[in-house]
Design a protein around this motif. Sequence first.
Motif, PDB file in Angstrom:
ATOM      1  N   ALA A 195       0.802  -1.292  -0.105  1.00 38.55           N
ATOM      2  CA  ALA A 195      -0.037   0.178   0.043  1.00 38.55           C
ATOM      3  C   ALA A 195       0.845   1.218   0.023  1.00 38.55           C
ATOM      4  N   GLY A 196       0.547   2.171  -0.844  1.00 39.08           N
ATOM      5  CA  GLY A 196       1.233   3.593  -0.880  1.00 39.08           C
ATOM      6  C   GLY A 196       0.363   4.767  -1.406  1.00 39.08           C
ATOM      7  N   SER A 197       0.779   5.808  -1.165  1.00 36.66           N
ATOM      8  CA  SER A 197       0.189   7.169  -1.760  1.00 36.66           C
ATOM      9  C   SER A 197       0.832   7.236  -3.193  1.00 36.66           C
ATOM     10  N   ALA A 198       0.395   8.579  -3.372  1.00 44.55           N
ATOM     11  CA  ALA A 198       0.876   9.135  -4.691  1.00 44.55           C
ATOM     12  C   ALA A 198       2.371   9.045  -4.774  1.00 44.55           C
ATOM     13  N   GLN A 199       2.514   9.588  -6.034  1.00 43.35           N
ATOM     14  CA  GLN A 199       4.250   9.503  -6.475  1.00 43.35           C
ATOM     15  C   GLN A 199       4.777  10.632  -5.430  1.00 43.35           C
ATOM     16  N   ARG A 200       6.095  10.329  -5.014  1.00 49.30           N
ATOM     17  CA  ARG A 200       6.805  11.279  -4.407  1.00 49.30           C
ATOM     18  C   ARG A 200       8.247  11.211  -4.645  1.00 49.30           C
ATOM     19  N   ARG A 201       8.751  12.167  -5.242  1.00 49.64           N
ATOM     20  CA  ARG A 201      10.168  12.127  -6.003  1.00 49.64           C
ATOM     21  C   ARG A 201      10.996  12.711  -4.881  1.00 49.64           C
ATOM     22  N   TRP A 202      12.219  12.304  -4.822  1.00 53.85           N
ATOM     23  CA  TRP A 202      13.308  12.891  -4.153  1.00 53.85           C
ATOM     24  C   TRP A 202      13.760  14.236  -4.261  1.00 53.85           C
ATOM     25  N   TRP A 203      14.107  15.040  -3.311  1.00 57.42           N
ATOM     26  CA  TRP A 203      14.645  16.556  -3.607  1.00 57.42           C
ATOM     27  C   TRP A 203      16.188  16.300  -3.468  1.00 57.42           C
ATOM     28  N   SER A 204      16.640  17.015  -4.612  1.00 61.07           N
ATOM     29  CA  SER A 204      17.968  16.955  -4.713  1.00 61.07           C
ATOM     30  C   SER A 204      18.583  18.064  -3.766  1.00 61.07           C
ATOM     31  N   ALA A 205      19.857  17.588  -3.186  1.00 53.89           N
ATOM     32  CA  ALA A 205      20.488  18.724  -2.272  1.00 53.89           C
ATOM     33  C   ALA A 205      21.261  19.889  -2.978  1.00 53.89           C
ATOM     34  N   ARG A 206      21.198  19.724  -4.347  1.00 52.52           N
ATOM     35  CA  ARG A 206      21.705  20.671  -5.360  1.00 52.52           C
ATOM     36  C   ARG A 206      23.122  21.194  -4.729  1.00 52.52           C
ATOM     37  N   ARG A 207      24.177  20.342  -4.548  1.00 59.10           N
ATOM     38  CA  ARG A 207      25.243  20.612  -3.993  1.00 59.10           C
ATOM     39  C   ARG A 207      26.143  21.245  -4.879  1.00 59.10           C
ATOM     40  N   ALA A 208      26.234  20.780  -6.224  1.00 55.76           N
ATOM     41  CA  ALA A 208      27.088  21.703  -7.073  1.00 55.76           C
ATOM     42  C   ALA A 208      26.704  22.883  -7.236  1.00 55.76           C
ATOM     43  N   PRO A 209      25.424  23.285  -7.640  1.00 61.27           N
ATOM     44  CA  PRO A 209      24.926  24.831  -7.657  1.00 61.27           C
ATOM     45  C   PRO A 209      25.190  25.427  -6.611  1.00 61.27           C
ATOM     46  N   THR A 210      24.977  25.043  -5.437  1.00 60.64           N
ATOM     47  CA  THR A 210      25.063  25.738  -4.243  1.00 60.64           C
ATOM     48  C   THR A 210      26.573  25.970  -3.890  1.00 60.64           C
ATOM     49  N   ALA A 211      27.469  25.020  -4.277  1.00 61.87           N
ATOM     50  CA  ALA A 211      29.016  25.092  -4.018  1.00 61.87           C
ATOM     51  C   ALA A 211      29.393  26.235  -5.167  1.00 61.87           C
ATOM     52  N   LEU A 212      29.114  26.247  -6.320  1.00 63.71           N
ATOM     53  CA  LEU A 212      29.317  27.308  -7.175  1.00 63.71           C
ATOM     54  C   LEU A 212      28.948  28.595  -6.884  1.00 63.71           C
ATOM     55  N   LEU A 213      27.767  28.576  -6.459  1.00 68.25           N
ATOM     56  CA  LEU A 213      27.298  30.214  -5.997  1.00 68.25           C
ATOM     57  C   LEU A 213      27.817  30.516  -4.770  1.00 68.25           C
ATOM     58  N   ILE A 214      28.183  29.882  -3.886  1.00 65.42           N
ATOM     59  CA  ILE A 214      28.861  30.186  -2.689  1.00 65.42           C
ATOM     60  C   ILE A 214      30.379  30.630  -3.098  1.00 65.42           C
ATOM     61  N   LEU A 215      31.050  29.868  -3.782  1.00 67.27           N
ATOM     62  CA  LEU A 215      32.446  29.983  -4.213  1.00 67.27           C
ATOM     63  C   LEU A 215      32.507  31.496  -4.924  1.00 67.27           C
ATOM     64  N   ALA A 216      31.458  31.637  -5.815  1.00 69.53           N
ATOM     65  CA  ALA A 216      31.559  32.902  -6.458  1.00 69.53           C
ATOM     66  C   ALA A 216      31.247  34.099  -5.711  1.00 69.53           C
ATOM     67  N   ALA A 217      30.215  33.922  -4.830  1.00 67.68           N
ATOM     68  CA  ALA A 217      29.968  35.180  -3.874  1.00 67.68           C
ATOM     69  C   ALA A 217      31.073  35.256  -2.935  1.00 67.68           C
ATOM     70  N   ALA A 218      31.540  34.159  -2.347  1.00 70.30           N
ATOM     71  CA  ALA A 218      32.638  34.334  -1.467  1.00 70.30           C
ATOM     72  C   ALA A 218      33.918  34.984  -2.095  1.00 70.30           C
ATOM     73  N   THR A 219      34.310  34.828  -3.325  1.00 70.25           N
ATOM     74  CA  THR A 219      35.250  35.210  -4.120  1.00 70.25           C
ATOM     75  C   THR A 219      35.308  36.831  -4.460  1.00 70.25           C
ATOM     76  N   GLY A 220      34.315  37.267  -4.681  1.00 68.53           N
ATOM     77  CA  GLY A 220      33.821  38.536  -4.979  1.00 68.53           C
ATOM     78  C   GLY A 220      34.048  39.141  -3.584  1.00 68.53           C
ATOM     79  N   CYS A 221      33.427  38.844  -2.566  1.00 69.02           N
ATOM     80  CA  CYS A 221      33.377  39.497  -1.376  1.00 69.02           C
ATOM     81  C   CYS A 221      34.758  39.574  -0.515  1.00 69.02           C
ATOM     82  N   ALA A 222      35.385  38.570  -0.783  1.00 73.65           N
ATOM     83  CA  ALA A 222      36.712  38.579  -0.446  1.00 73.65           C
ATOM     84  C   ALA A 222      37.628  39.637  -1.046  1.00 73.65           C
ATOM     85  N   ALA A 223      37.805  39.589  -2.186  1.00 72.93           N
ATOM     86  CA  ALA A 223      38.345  40.665  -3.071  1.00 72.93           C
ATOM     87  C   ALA A 223      38.166  41.987  -2.670  1.00 72.93           C
ATOM     88  N   VAL A 224      36.776  42.356  -2.490  1.00 73.56           N
ATOM     89  CA  VAL A 224      36.259  43.782  -2.189  1.00 73.56           C
ATOM     90  C   VAL A 224      36.698  43.975  -0.784  1.00 73.56           C
TER      91      VAL A 224
END
Length: 314
Positions: free
Chosen positions: A112-141
């Motif tokens: 027995a089960g309910s409707a479909q439920r997909r897993w949510w991705s942690a989005r590690r790669a986009p999050t890491a790239l965004l944090i790296l770009a923001a941290a690089t710019g803020c650190a330089a300024v």
Amino acid sequence: MTAAAGRGSTVIADKAVRKIAEGAAREAMPASMVSRPRGSATVQGRRAAVAVRVALPYPAPLSDTARQIQRHVAERTRQLTGLEIALPRLAVTGLESQHVASEPPAGEPRAAGSAQRRWWSARRAPTALLILAAATGCAAVASDVIRVHTTHHAAAPWRAHAVNWLAGHRSGDLGTTVGALMVAAVGVGLLVLAFTPGCRRRLTLLTTDGPRGSVAIDRAAVAALVKDAVGAVDGVEAVRVRAGRRRLTVRTQLAFGKQEDALRQATEAAARILNACLLRRTPRCRVFVTPAPTWQSPQQSTDDEPFVEKGPTA
């Protein structure tokens, strides 16, 4: 005597819990398995959330084996750490053998089960790239501002050039418009990643115990199961399977036999495997049987048999 609150507390690191969960998953799997489980863990106080990625042996009851590994990882990790561990999220990333899958018993009820439920991705790669770009710019300024105020030197040429360029361009200029469109496109992409679940290559399984959607299997593993089952049909010599999130397409070549019978048997074999996987949402299955270049119809094969004259009977 020192009170309990003053004697300190024991903190278990995430890495330690992850190692214990990987070892527990390896204990629940056959010794002949080559691949090693991979996991992740997050500890918050006296509770821990665990996720494990494994490759299951094949042939084996997929859903039953996954639930058994889940329960063993939860119990073993809870026993060795003393933390409150719920059933871990288990991702089946592949199958290790290529034998014909055993068919489930006829009339076996689905869990027995309910409707479909997909897993949510942690989005590690986009999050890491965004944090790296923001941290690089803020650190330089920040480093340039600190250098200007501490050493009383002029601002760095790149910062002065950027400020002068921004001051000399209005909102209607081509360069400003292109830059604004690029920033807007990045923002739209980040919103899409934030509001979509991702993990499109994983299909969730039905579970009778534990949280919903706590077990998932890669679509490639489902395609391998269906390919082996259809390949066992008499007359089929080549099978190609394309597994999507909502549709599964099987294309075969027929070496001998009737095309209608092969199509019916291949469709039944694919349906049996999909039902045995106990997917939360069974994809629609389409089977195509194409005669091979050397295929001959049974009627044509009978007509081509040489005529043998029989002698008189006694």
